[in-house]
Enzyme design. Sequence first.
Site, PDB file in Angstrom:
ATOM      1  N   ASP A  87      -1.968  -1.925   3.205  1.00 58.16           N
ATOM      2  CA  ASP A  87      -1.701  -3.099   4.048  1.00 58.16           C
ATOM      3  C   ASP A  87      -0.205  -3.378   4.086  1.00 58.16           C
ATOM      4  O   ASP A  87       0.557  -2.906   3.237  1.00 58.16           O
ATOM      5  CB  ASP A  87      -2.464  -4.338   3.552  1.00 58.16           C
ATOM      6  CG  ASP A  87      -2.022  -4.817   2.176  1.00 58.16           C
ATOM      7  OD1 ASP A  87      -1.749  -3.970   1.296  1.00 58.16           O
ATOM      8  OD2 ASP A  87      -1.947  -6.048   1.968  1.00 58.16           O
ATOM      9  N   GLU A 152      -2.909  -6.003  -1.059  1.00 57.07           N
ATOM     10  CA  GLU A 152      -1.823  -6.240  -2.028  1.00 57.07           C
ATOM     11  C   GLU A 152      -0.881  -7.318  -1.537  1.00 57.07           C
ATOM     12  O   GLU A 152      -0.426  -8.176  -2.295  1.00 57.07           O
ATOM     13  CB  GLU A 152      -1.057  -4.935  -2.281  1.00 57.07           C
ATOM     14  CG  GLU A 152      -0.170  -4.975  -3.532  1.00 57.07           C
ATOM     15  CD  GLU A 152       1.225  -5.539  -3.286  1.00 57.07           C
ATOM     16  OE1 GLU A 152       1.893  -5.882  -4.264  1.00 57.07           O
ATOM     17  OE2 GLU A 152       1.650  -5.659  -2.120  1.00 57.07           O
TER      18      GLU A 152
HETATM   19  N1  BES Z   1       6.351  -3.489  -3.182  1.00 60.30           N
HETATM   20  C1  BES Z   1       6.215  -4.873  -3.419  1.00 60.30           C
HETATM   21  C2  BES Z   1       6.488  -5.261  -4.841  1.00 60.30           C
HETATM   22  C3  BES Z   1       7.931  -5.176  -5.290  1.00 60.30           C
HETATM   23  C4  BES Z   1       8.944  -5.681  -4.514  1.00 60.30           C
HETATM   24  C5  BES Z   1       8.209  -4.656  -6.509  1.00 60.30           C
HETATM   25  C6  BES Z   1      10.255  -5.631  -4.964  1.00 60.30           C
HETATM   26  C7  BES Z   1       9.504  -4.606  -6.964  1.00 60.30           C
HETATM   27  C8  BES Z   1      10.528  -5.094  -6.185  1.00 60.30           C
HETATM   28  C9  BES Z   1       4.838  -5.358  -3.047  1.00 60.30           C
HETATM   29  O1  BES Z   1       4.262  -4.722  -1.953  1.00 60.30           O
HETATM   30  C10 BES Z   1       4.952  -6.802  -2.672  1.00 60.30           C
HETATM   31  O2  BES Z   1       5.668  -7.115  -1.772  1.00 60.30           O
HETATM   32  N2  BES Z   1       4.216  -7.643  -3.348  1.00 60.30           N
HETATM   33  C11 BES Z   1       4.136  -9.015  -3.003  1.00 60.30           C
HETATM   34  C12 BES Z   1       2.982  -9.569  -3.776  1.00 60.30           C
HETATM   35  C13 BES Z   1       2.622 -10.986  -3.513  1.00 60.30           C
HETATM   36  C14 BES Z   1       2.258 -11.227  -2.085  1.00 60.30           C
HETATM   37  C15 BES Z   1       1.547 -11.434  -4.441  1.00 60.30           C
HETATM   38  C16 BES Z   1       5.433  -9.725  -3.348  1.00 60.30           C
HETATM   39  O3  BES Z   1       6.080  -9.410  -4.354  1.00 60.30           O
HETATM   40  O4  BES Z   1       5.842 -10.612  -2.582  1.00 60.30           O
HETATM   41 ZN    ZN Z   2       5.298  -5.809  -0.139  1.00 59.17          ZN
END
Ligand code: BES
Ligand code: ZN
Length: 453
Positions: A87, A152
């Site tokens: 997603d 996710e």
């Molecule tokens: N890939 C990211 C997580 C991430 C971002 C890890 C920057 C390390 C550095 C992931 O897809 C993401 O964006 N996660 C969301 C999760 C949230 C909606 C619960 C986020 O971090 O905003």
């Molecule tokens: Zn993300």
Amino acid sequence: MILDFIDQNKSRYEDELKAFLRIPSISTSPEHKGEVRRCAEFVSDELKRIGLQNVGIYETAGHPVVYGERLDGGAGAPTVLFYGHYDVQPVDPLNLWTNPPFEPTIKGDNIYARGSVDDKGQVWLQLKAIEAHLRTNGALPVNVKVMIEGEEEIGSPNLDKFLADHKDLLACDTVLVSDTPMFGYDQPSLCYGLRGLCYMQVEVTGPNRDLHSGFFGGAVANPINALGVMISKLKDEKGKILIDGFYDNVVAITDRERAEFAKLPYDRKAFMADLETDATPGEEGYSELERMWTRPTLDCNGIWGGFQGEGAKTVLPSKAHAKISMRLVPGQSPEEIAKKFEAFIMKIKPAGVKVNVIDLHGGMPAMTPIDSRGMTAARKAMHEVFGKEPFLTREGGSIPIVNSFSSILGAPTVLMGFGLPDQDAHSPNEKMNLNNFHRGIKCGALFFEYMKA
Ligand code: BES
Ligand code: ZN
């Protein structure tokens, strides 16, 4: 040899990735539900095509999970569970994209599209690593399970249940995730800590309808003003969050981590130049890396209410809204912080407005061991491909399920990512560097190899 095979297939990998990127799988948007499912089917077809077995699309209360496996290693061999997400985040503001977000475009070394780096490019590179083994050796060196989810970006609300319901299916020794950035273009890194998230929405209602600000101004609470006052009370000028009990359970950074992070070649000037800003404000007493990786934060993500059109309208609005999220660190949980946030908002609410606080979603912070078998294999693989020892980093983003991999499946996670901090994940013109995409395929292929040894 497998690395040559990967070199020879570069253009095919890029074409395939484009097809994946064309599917607008925006999980938060109800109108895209069908596209999210189409994307799950696309992933499931690919798992079958590369030779995984027991491939299935599993229904959840939300978007489906795609699973496949190949247990070539046999009973004695380690089992790796690769996790990623198909997603993506919404694309607005659309007018800032130089290419339409779902028409992937290669310019220079980068491929531009929503989801290119977060996380479709990084999912694809691991699927290509698996495929490379199967095409060159007919088998994988270890047992490999693949689980790609579709929620996710909305906090994985149904994945804990999926893990608990399918513990045997998902049983593994190590989880592999490619969804984090590297420290720099030529500088690989392995991440051992992620922040959590608590995402709230605040709705403020003043009078029961929009009013003429001349007739009524001076005797009626303005919900936008009230919201502004409340937001200003959430943090002090030194960047400290003022919500009662907010820091109660925060696990502090260790002296060893401080010393290690201080050695990393963080370049404040380059950081500011990239963003065209002249300061890096934040909590007093901590470096930028410490603040972004190890300290909790509070940020408004959106705010609206009143007249938004061109020109001027003398209105005293009835409603105002804000989306406010907090990044959490070990010791904090989204449930605890959501309660404290709501209680504090109610305490500081000015007279004359009603306030409704909604908990949108959240995710737990996570720490992973740095000395696991998986970390050793990842370190070796990255060193071989990039010619450099990876840095050990923490990151400020969240991958909610990582905490559950250890609490529910009992398995440590390896966060071996190939993004870069300037690739505009979640922003217009998201891109993935294709050289690192191809290097990532090699790292994945070697990782499976070194997990065996
Ligand atoms: N890939 C990211 C997580 C991430 C971002 C890890 C920057 C390390 C550095 C992931 O897809 C993401 O964006 N996660 C969301 C999760 C949230 C909606 C619960 C986020 O971090 O905003
Ligand atoms: Zn993300």
